[in-house]
Design an enzyme around this catalytic site. Sequence first.
Site, PDB file in Angstrom:
ATOM      1  N   TYR A 153     -37.952  52.837 -23.880  1.00 14.97           N
ATOM      2  CA  TYR A 153     -37.250  53.371 -24.693  1.00 14.97           C
ATOM      3  C   TYR A 153     -39.220  53.960 -25.193  1.00 14.97           C
ATOM      4  CZ  TYR A 153     -37.824  55.004 -30.027  1.00 14.97           C
ATOM      5  OH  TYR A 153     -37.336  55.191 -31.236  1.00 14.97           O
ATOM      6  N   THR A 170     -27.148  69.158 -35.027  1.00 18.48           N
ATOM      7  CA  THR A 170     -25.732  69.301 -35.578  1.00 18.48           C
ATOM      8  C   THR A 170     -26.347  69.630 -36.993  1.00 18.48           C
ATOM      9  OG1 THR A 170     -24.563  68.313 -34.664  1.00 18.48           O
ATOM     10  CG2 THR A 170     -23.549  67.888 -37.327  1.00 18.48           C
ATOM     11  N   SER A 220     -43.399  54.276 -31.985  1.00 16.41           N
ATOM     12  CA  SER A 220     -42.288  53.253 -32.053  1.00 16.41           C
ATOM     13  C   SER A 220     -43.542  51.707 -32.489  1.00 16.41           C
ATOM     14  CB  SER A 220     -41.344  53.098 -30.939  1.00 16.41           C
ATOM     15  OG  SER A 220     -41.162  51.927 -30.931  1.00 16.41           O
TER      16      SER A 220
END
Length: 299
Positions: A139, A33, A114
Site C-alpha cells: 500500500y 457506487t 498515506s
Amino acid sequence: MNLLILGGTGFIGSKLTRNLLGQGYHIRIMDRTIKPMDINSLKLELIEADYTKVQDFKPFLQDIDIVFHFISTTVPATSNIDKIFDINTNVCSTLRLLEDMRQTNVKKIIFLSSGGTIYGHSNMDAIPEEHPTNPICSYGIQKLTIEKYLYYYYHEYGIDYQIIRLSNPYGKGQNGKNGQGAIPIFIRKISQNEEIQIWGDGLTTRDYIYIDDVVHALSLLPQYNGRHKILNLGSGQGSTLIDIIKVISDELNKTPKIKFLDPRSIDVKTNVLDITKFTYALHWKPEISLRDGIKLMLE
C-alpha cells in the site's frame, strides 16, 4: 471553480463535498457506487463509474479545474496479499487519469497519500515531510509510486499537484467494516462485549485525526498556491492502541476483552506526523482531541 472528486461518496469525500458546496464550488463526483447523500444542489453532479475499469477519463474531466483523488482499492493490512492487483488498480489507473488530464488541460490534482505507510520505520518523535520514504507494505509503495509520477507529470507537462500525506482519520460515518480504522472497530467490539485482537503489545503509536479537522484542512487546498507540494496532515499527537481502548472503555463504562497476538511485519512501531508546514502554510490547526472525537462518535 469546478472540482472533480474521485471517491466523493466515501467517508472523507462525502463530508468534503458538503463543505465545498457550502463554499460555492461546483462539484462533480465519480465513484463506483453512488450512495444516497441527502444533498440537493444544482452545483453537484454524480457519475457512477468504476475507477479501475475506466479507459477514458476525458468525458469526466471536461471543464474541471482541480481533481481530488481519494480512491484506493486496497488498505495497508491487505495490500500485500495481491501486490499485482494493488499496482494495476491504483498506479496504472492513476497513470491513465494523468494522461487524460494532460490531454484535457486540467491544471491541478490533489492526491490523498498515506502518512502512516509512506515513511516506514522511524525513530523520530514527529516525522517531517523530508524524512526518508521506505514503506514496508505494498500500500505504501503504490502511494509513493503515484507521488513520483505526480512529480514527473508536473516536471514534464506542467500539471500542478498537491500531495497530502494523511495520518489516521476517524469519526462519524466510519464503520471499520473493511478492516481499516482501529477506533470504530474498537468502539463496536467494546460496545458489543466482543474480543479485541491486537497484534503486538498494544503500544504501537499512531497519529489519529478527527474527520472534521481533516475536511477543514482539505477544503483550504483549492485556494492554496504556495510552494509546498507535499504536506503532512494529522493531529501531530501520538496515541497507543491501549490509550484508545482506555478512552473508549471509560466513555462506555465497559471492561474491554483483549487478546494479544504476535506482531505483524507490516506494522511500524511509531508513526506521528510533523504538521508544522500545513499549520503555517494554510493557517490551520486541528481542534478536536482524541477523547472529544471519540465522544462525538459515541453520541
